[in-house]
Design an enzyme around this catalytic site. Structure first.
Site, PDB file in Angstrom:
ATOM      1  N   ASN A 392      51.215  38.732  44.107  1.00 11.90           N
ATOM      2  CA  ASN A 392      50.762  37.374  43.844  1.00 11.90           C
ATOM      3  C   ASN A 392      49.984  36.797  45.036  1.00 11.90           C
ATOM      4  O   ASN A 392      48.751  36.763  45.013  1.00 11.90           O
ATOM      5  CB  ASN A 392      51.963  36.494  43.485  1.00 11.90           C
ATOM      6  CG  ASN A 392      51.556  35.137  42.950  1.00 11.90           C
ATOM      7  OD1 ASN A 392      50.414  34.731  43.069  1.00 11.90           O
ATOM      8  ND2 ASN A 392      52.497  34.436  42.356  1.00 11.90           N
ATOM      9  N   ASP A 393      50.703  36.379  46.069  1.00 14.50           N
ATOM     10  CA  ASP A 393      50.026  35.695  47.184  1.00 14.50           C
ATOM     11  C   ASP A 393      48.938  36.557  47.828  1.00 14.50           C
ATOM     12  O   ASP A 393      47.919  36.035  48.283  1.00 14.50           O
ATOM     13  CB  ASP A 393      51.054  35.284  48.246  1.00 14.50           C
ATOM     14  CG  ASP A 393      52.004  34.211  47.732  1.00 14.50           C
ATOM     15  OD1 ASP A 393      51.622  33.501  46.790  1.00 14.50           O
ATOM     16  OD2 ASP A 393      53.117  34.105  48.266  1.00 14.50           O
TER      17      ASP A 393
END
Lengths: 466, 95
Positions: A392-393
């Site tokens: 994600n990040d």
């Protein structure tokens, strides 16, 4: 210590350096590890011949017990638990340094004479470093294993208390060095240092543990070097310095890849600061208002099957669902259809530096298909599909586009430059940084919701019939 | 020059060697690097063996035996698990 023994220890240190040098390529790395182990054997045999050693029975007893336990651990540990394993091993190294310092202290105090200042300094330093490494590593491992709460555990006034403890420990060390011997104070020094290790690690959240493990790795090296100072052995000092340097470098790499300073990791409390509505500027708001585009397994499978090139971006979500073998199976199927498949791996994918590479290697993915961030980033622009699995990040374009985002400045994989993006994710929950991911709202991004392993199994079935 | 100063010089220079060697390790191998360098830090075994073998006091000998056991866990566990990982790193091997 005689001259030839000094040389034998030097030889051991040289073999360690040669072994580490061989780690610069996967093809030579295993041999390098063996060379390093031979160095250790030379050091152990040399020590057995030391004239100071009067009986070997106790050494054999401890050695057999320790070897058995170590071998059992090394065989039994699953690859996903490698961060805990390294933490525990670090802890035992630190513990050994602590015990050696304590035993030397007891021997010297028995003689009834005042300890010379230079000896005393090294003993107390070794006690402190060894104890902090021991208790800190064990707490870190317990957090990773979720034996204690993995989240950041805060308590009021933790920084002043830690600071006072450090000052008290240093004062006690100095008093013991210059003043008369004081067994109770020495015991208190040990207990205080063990407590400090716990207090330093307990407030750090589980997701920051890679940095902590790297840092403790460095400490375990410094602990070994400090033992070298205690027993006046240059071989130990060289070796400990090597490991200390390795830990420092890895700590720097992890901090850079997470866009954090070391001070921020150790004393920051990141999760709390970032959740306060961060990253909701106008741009992100406009994007999120549009909503995400969901895709069916059938469509995702077709997209992959008829692509020319695919880059797979594995994240910790993949490791959690234990889907590494399914990823390889999917990649094999695609390659049979003539699709070029590569893996792009962010430095903080997984739970420690290089963890994801080990997990993929376990699933028999060839190491020449695993690419670092710098190597793979130029390739996204001419890639048909980027398949993001449980990351994600590390793929959030906000790191480049949104100066107000806490992620801004963090090096990311340039997934948004691929022609199509498929994101496999359990839900729309934000990642560790607590920030919305612009990538998910991009027009070319298709979201495939569900457990990574289940989705992969369904993708595999669909690609087979495509 | 006192012994301690010589040892500090050795320590400082060895740190630089460490930096040089470690920066050449690719990210792919960072986990085995950690477990492998961990095993190397088990060199404390040398100190542990000496205090256990001298048996200067009963207390020191007991601490020494535990230290030997701890250091051996570090050494044997570290090398064995590193070997287990590195064995898995293979180039293209089709079933």
């Amino acid at each position: 210590m005689s001259g030839w023994m000094q040389l034998a220890y030097l030889l051991a240190a040289v073999l360690f350096i040669v072994g580490l040098k061989r780690l610069s390529h996967p093809a030579t790395a295993r041999r390098g590890n063996t060379i390093s182990a031979v160095g250790m054997l030379i050091a152990i045999v040399t020590t057995l011949l030391d004239q100071q050693i009067l009986s070997v029975e106790l050494i054999v007893l401890g050695g057999v017990l320790g070897s058995g336990a170590g071998l059992w651990m090394a065989r039994a540990v699953p690859m996903t638990a490698m961060p805990q394993m390294v933490g525990i091993l670090n802890g035992f190294g630190g513990g050994a340094s602590l015990l050696v310092a304590a035993a030397e202290w007891h021997r010297l105090v028995q003689t009834g004479e005042q300890l010379p200042v230079d000896i005393a300094v090294t003993i107390y330093a070794s006690t402190l470093i060894g104890a902090v490494t021991f208790s800190g590593s064990m707490i870190a491992a317990a957090k990773l294993q979720e034996l204690v709460p993995g989240r950041a555990v805060g308590f009021p006034g933790q920084h002043p208390i830690n600071l006072m403890l450090v000052v008290a420990l240093l004062a006690a060390g100095i008093y013991l060095t210059v003043g008369p011997d004081h067994p109770e104070l020495f015991l208190a020094l040990n207990a205080g240092a063990l407590l400090l290790g716990i207090l330093l690690v307990i407030p750090i959240g589980g997701a920051d543990m890679p940095v902590v493990i790297s840092l403790l790795n460095s400490y375990s090296g410094l602990a070994a070097a400090s033992t070298g100072f205690v027993i006046r052995n240059p071989g130990l000092i060289i070796t400990g310095a090597l490991v200390g340097a390795s830990g420092i470098i890895l700590t720097q790499i992890m901090c850079k890849a997470m866009n954090r300073s070391l001070l921020n990791v150790l004393f920051g409390g990141f999760g709390a600061a970032a959740s306060g509505g961060a990253g909701t500027d106008a741009r992100t708001a406009a994007l999120t208002a549009r909503g995400v585009r969901e895709v069916t397994v059938e469509d995702a499978a077709l997209l992959l099957a008829f692509a020319r090139s695919v880059i797979i971006i594995p994240g910790y979500g993949l490791a959690v669902s234990q889907g590494q073998h399914q990823v390889r199976e999917l990649a094999d199927l695609l390659e049979k259809r003539g699709v070029s498949v590569k893996y792009g791996i962010h430095p903080v994918a997984g739970r420690m530096p290089g963890h994801m590479n080990v997990l993929l290697a376990e699933a028999n993915v060839s190491y020449d298909k695993l690419f670092d961030m710098e190597q793979i980033n130029p390739e996204f622009a001419h890639t048909d599909v980027a398949l993001v699995i449980g990351a994600n990040d590390v793929v959030n374009p906000a790191a480049r586009n949104t100066p107000s985002s806490p992620l801004f400045g963090m090096p990311i994989l340039a997934v948004d430059q691929a022609a199509n993006v498929v994101v496999m994710k359990r839900s729309m929950n934000p990642g560790f940084a607590g920030v919305e991911n612009e990538l998910f709202y991009d027009r070319k991004t298709a979201m495939l919701f569900g457990n990574a392993k289940d989705s992969l199994l369904r993708l595999i079935a669909e690609v087979k019939t495509a | 020059m006192s012994v301690l100063v010589v040892l500090v010089v050795i320590f400082t220079l060895a740190m630089f060697v460490g930096f040089e060697v470690i920066t050449k390790v690719p990210p792919t191998l960072h986990t085995p690097l950690m477990s492998g360098s961990n095993a190397i830090s088990g060199i404390t075994i040398v100190g542990a063996m000496i205090v256990a073998g001298m048996g200067a006091t009963r207390f020191a000998a007991v601490l020494g035996v535990i230290a030997v056991a701890f250091a051996m866990i570090n050494v044997v566990g570290g090398y064995a698990v590193t070997d287990r990982m590195l064995r898995m790193f293979k180039r293209e091997r089709r079933p």
